[in-house]
Scaffold this motif. Structure first.
Motif, PDB file in Angstrom:
ATOM      1  N   SER A   4       0.816  -1.226   0.000  1.00  0.00           N
ATOM      2  CA  SER A   4       0.000   0.000   0.000  1.00  0.00           C
ATOM      3  C   SER A   4       0.848   1.274   0.000  1.00  0.00           C
ATOM      4  O   SER A   4       0.556   2.218  -0.734  1.00  0.00           O
ATOM      5  N   ARG A  54      -5.184  -7.459   8.401  1.00  0.00           N
ATOM      6  CA  ARG A  54      -3.887  -7.077   8.922  1.00  0.00           C
ATOM      7  C   ARG A  54      -2.969  -6.639   7.797  1.00  0.00           C
ATOM      8  O   ARG A  54      -2.873  -7.313   6.766  1.00  0.00           O
ATOM      9  N   TYR A  55      -2.301  -5.548   8.032  1.00  0.00           N
ATOM     10  CA  TYR A  55      -1.286  -5.130   7.098  1.00  0.00           C
ATOM     11  C   TYR A  55      -0.262  -6.249   7.040  1.00  0.00           C
ATOM     12  O   TYR A  55       0.163  -6.764   8.078  1.00  0.00           O
ATOM     13  N   GLY A  56       0.098  -6.669   5.883  1.00  0.00           N
ATOM     14  CA  GLY A  56       1.045  -7.775   5.778  1.00  0.00           C
ATOM     15  C   GLY A  56       0.392  -9.036   5.282  1.00  0.00           C
ATOM     16  O   GLY A  56       1.059  -9.946   4.798  1.00  0.00           O
ATOM     17  N   ASP A  57      -0.930  -9.089   5.370  1.00  0.00           N
ATOM     18  CA  ASP A  57      -1.602 -10.292   4.884  1.00  0.00           C
ATOM     19  C   ASP A  57      -1.364 -10.509   3.403  1.00  0.00           C
ATOM     20  O   ASP A  57      -1.369 -11.634   2.931  1.00  0.00           O
ATOM     21  N   ASN A  58      -1.189  -9.425   2.673  1.00  0.00           N
ATOM     22  CA  ASN A  58      -0.992  -9.593   1.237  1.00  0.00           C
ATOM     23  C   ASN A  58       0.357 -10.221   0.886  1.00  0.00           C
ATOM     24  O   ASN A  58       0.508 -10.754  -0.211  1.00  0.00           O
ATOM     25  N   ASN A  87      -6.416  -8.963  -4.894  1.00  0.00           N
ATOM     26  CA  ASN A  87      -6.306  -8.426  -3.539  1.00  0.00           C
ATOM     27  C   ASN A  87      -7.114  -9.341  -2.628  1.00  0.00           C
ATOM     28  O   ASN A  87      -7.904 -10.167  -3.093  1.00  0.00           O
ATOM     29  N   ASP A 139     -11.251  -7.874   1.383  1.00  0.00           N
ATOM     30  CA  ASP A 139     -11.282  -7.352   2.750  1.00  0.00           C
ATOM     31  C   ASP A 139     -12.697  -7.089   3.251  1.00  0.00           C
ATOM     32  O   ASP A 139     -12.936  -7.069   4.449  1.00  0.00           O
ATOM     33  N   SER A 153      -2.133  -6.595  -5.504  1.00  0.00           N
ATOM     34  CA  SER A 153      -2.036  -5.187  -5.141  1.00  0.00           C
ATOM     35  C   SER A 153      -2.793  -4.863  -3.863  1.00  0.00           C
ATOM     36  O   SER A 153      -3.995  -5.084  -3.752  1.00  0.00           O
ATOM     37  N   SER A 154      -2.067  -4.324  -2.902  1.00  0.00           N
ATOM     38  CA  SER A 154      -2.687  -3.735  -1.718  1.00  0.00           C
ATOM     39  C   SER A 154      -3.075  -2.306  -2.075  1.00  0.00           C
ATOM     40  O   SER A 154      -2.803  -1.844  -3.175  1.00  0.00           O
ATOM     41  N   GLY A 155      -3.680  -1.639  -1.135  1.00  0.00           N
ATOM     42  CA  GLY A 155      -3.959  -0.218  -1.340  1.00  0.00           C
ATOM     43  C   GLY A 155      -5.425   0.144  -1.241  1.00  0.00           C
ATOM     44  O   GLY A 155      -5.768   1.329  -1.230  1.00  0.00           O
ATOM     45  N   ALA A 156      -6.300  -0.868  -1.178  1.00  0.00           N
ATOM     46  CA  ALA A 156      -7.734  -0.558  -1.141  1.00  0.00           C
ATOM     47  C   ALA A 156      -8.077   0.251   0.110  1.00  0.00           C
ATOM     48  O   ALA A 156      -8.769   1.278   0.031  1.00  0.00           O
ATOM     49  N   ILE A 157      -7.592  -0.204   1.234  1.00  0.00           N
ATOM     50  CA  ILE A 157      -7.955   0.478   2.489  1.00  0.00           C
ATOM     51  C   ILE A 157      -7.351   1.885   2.516  1.00  0.00           C
ATOM     52  O   ILE A 157      -8.034   2.861   2.842  1.00  0.00           O
ATOM     53  N   ALA A 158      -6.088   1.974   2.103  1.00  0.00           N
ATOM     54  CA  ALA A 158      -5.433   3.284   2.095  1.00  0.00           C
ATOM     55  C   ALA A 158      -6.178   4.261   1.182  1.00  0.00           C
ATOM     56  O   ALA A 158      -6.385   5.429   1.531  1.00  0.00           O
TER      57      ALA A 158
HETATM   58  N1  GLU Z   1      -5.721  -5.863   1.467  1.00  0.00           N
HETATM   59  C1  GLU Z   1      -5.285  -4.635   2.070  1.00  0.00           C
HETATM   60  C2  GLU Z   1      -5.588  -3.456   1.159  1.00  0.00           C
HETATM   61  O1  GLU Z   1      -5.697  -3.594  -0.017  1.00  0.00           O
HETATM   62  C3  GLU Z   1      -3.798  -4.610   2.361  1.00  0.00           C
HETATM   63  C4  GLU Z   1      -3.232  -5.766   3.088  1.00  0.00           C
HETATM   64  C5  GLU Z   1      -1.712  -5.762   3.016  1.00  0.00           C
HETATM   65  O2  GLU Z   1      -1.123  -4.846   2.478  1.00  0.00           O
HETATM   66  O3  GLU Z   1      -1.091  -6.722   3.464  1.00  0.00           O
HETATM   67  O4  GLU Z   1      -5.689  -2.339   1.588  1.00  0.00           O
END
Ligand code: GLU
Length: 383
Positions: free
Chosen positions: A21, A156-160, A145, A148, A57-62
């Motif tokens: 993210s 949890r951050y890091g799950d990706n 992704n 979530d 790709s992470s970043g959805a929550i951010a």
């Molecule tokens: N799935 C989360 C997101 O897209 C991030 C999880 C992660 O970065 O490990 O925001």
């Protein structure tokens, strides 16, 4: 300068790239467009050279928390889930627009970890795998992704990192690249030890290597090196090599090829051996099928099992369950993950491929057990 990482990127046929993210999203301004475009240019080059690329790709929550202007404090689970729901659309749009500049089309896949775990969710596992496989075959770029919004455990951050390793395993990728805010594994966490040195190549993840990542459980280690090493264990045991590289520069994949510092984790197995070891370890079979001599010989030559070669089906099983494969004369010749339930398998037993639709009432899949989903015992057991 050529090194293990550079060579691995150049030679890999199927690569999973995980994007964190923080690389993609600025907490104040949203998508880091220039960086994204530079990464996508690298992806397009690899794709143009014939490699298949999957993006986790992470970043959805951010992105979602930006759009919703949520407070800067740690969010509660339901707030995170709402942010993910809003942000995922934006994330998909960002990928789609950037890939379109290279005439590439993304396909969005939202998974739960459970879907990627063959042992517990075999049905959704096969479905997810088949869809991703199909996307790759039509030259789309899977953008994956964690789902979530419906994930039942804490996000949890890091799950990706773990999700990306599972995707690499499930899709039999040869390489997993974790793009991160650190350029690789150091002899000790660099925040704690200024003299720590970057390790360019890890042959095997030993307890000593794990210790270098720092202690698990601390808040700092989440999404940090510990989860990356965990991901490395999953990937390398399943036949995929892994690279941890910095995503803090533009063109992060081209930088690996050019020899910028990063860490390469070797794998001892090739993917297909690793997969067969895994299937063979599935002691719990839910049913059995018997195959005729022609089919048994075809399996030994590395072919998939077609319904036409099956003479008997027993037990109750679902799509994706492990079943025993017996030769007509009786002996067990292997195990495999079956693509049809026991009811369906019974309907199409012995049938030629062109009859499947008539028998099932819908266009079925041609193989009963795909060769990649099969572990055979030994040639001596042939009828
Ligand atoms: N799935 C989360 C997101 O897209 C991030 C999880 C992660 O970065 O490990 O925001």
């Amino acid at each position: 300068m050529a090194n293990a990482s550079s060579n691995a990127v150049k030679s890999a046929k199927r690569i999973v790239v995980k994007i964190g993210s923080a690389l993609l999203v600025d907490p104040n301004t949203g998508v880091k467009q220039e960086w994204l475009d530079s990464l996508v240019a690298d992806v397009a080059t690899l794709h143009g050279n014939g490699a298949q690329i999957l993006l986790v790709s992470s970043g959805a929550i951010a992105m979602g928390r930006n759009l919703l202007k949520l407070p800067r404090r740690a969010l509660k689970l339901d707030e995170n889930q709402a942010a993910a729901a809003v942000g995922q659309i934006e994330l998909g749009r960002a990928w789609s627009q950037s890939l379109a500049k290279h005439n590439l089309v993304p396909g969005q896949i939202l998974l739960t970890l459970h879907d990627t775990e063959g042992q517990t969710g075999r049905r959704s596992y096969l479905n997810a795998r088949d869809t991703i496989e199909r996307l790759l075959s039509v030259n789309a770029i899977p953008v994956i992704n964690e789902n979530d919004t419906i994930a039942t455990s804490e996000i949890r951050y890091g799950d990706n990192d773990r999700l990306a390793a599972r995707v690499a395993t499930m899709m039999q990728a040869d390489l997993l690249i974790l793009l991160s805010d650190i350029d690789g594994l150091y002899t000790a966490p660099p925040v704690q030890d200024r003299n720590a040195l970057l390790i360019p190549c890890v042959e095997k993840i030993t307890p000593k290597i794990e210790a270098m990542a720092g202690s698990a459980g601390s808040e700092l280690s989440r999404g940090g090196m510990v989860t990356k090493i965990e991901a490395g264990k999953i990937a390398t045991r399943a036949g995929a090599a892994m690279i941890i590289a910095s995503g803090k520069r533009n063109h992060p994949i081209a930088s690996i090829i050019e020899g910028d510092p990063c860490t390469y984790f070797a794998t001892q197995l090739n993917q297909s051996t690793a997969r067969k070891v895994w299937i063979d370890g599935q002691l719990e079979t839910s049913g059995a099928i018997t195959v005729d001599e022609g089919a048994a010989r075809a399996l030994m030559r590395g072919k998939s099992l077609l319904p036409a070669g099956v003479t008997n089906v027993s037990g109750i099983f679902s799509r994706g369950d492990a079943v025993a494969i017996h030769a007509l004369s009786g002996p067990l010749i292997g195990r495999g993950l079956i693509a049809y339930s026991s009811d369906e398998a019974a309907k199409i037993l012995g049938a030629q491929s062109d009859k499947l639709e008539e028998l099932l009432g819908y266009p079925g899949r041609p193989t009963l057990i795909h060769r990649d989903d099969m572990a055979l015992i030994s040639k001596e057991n042939l009828p």
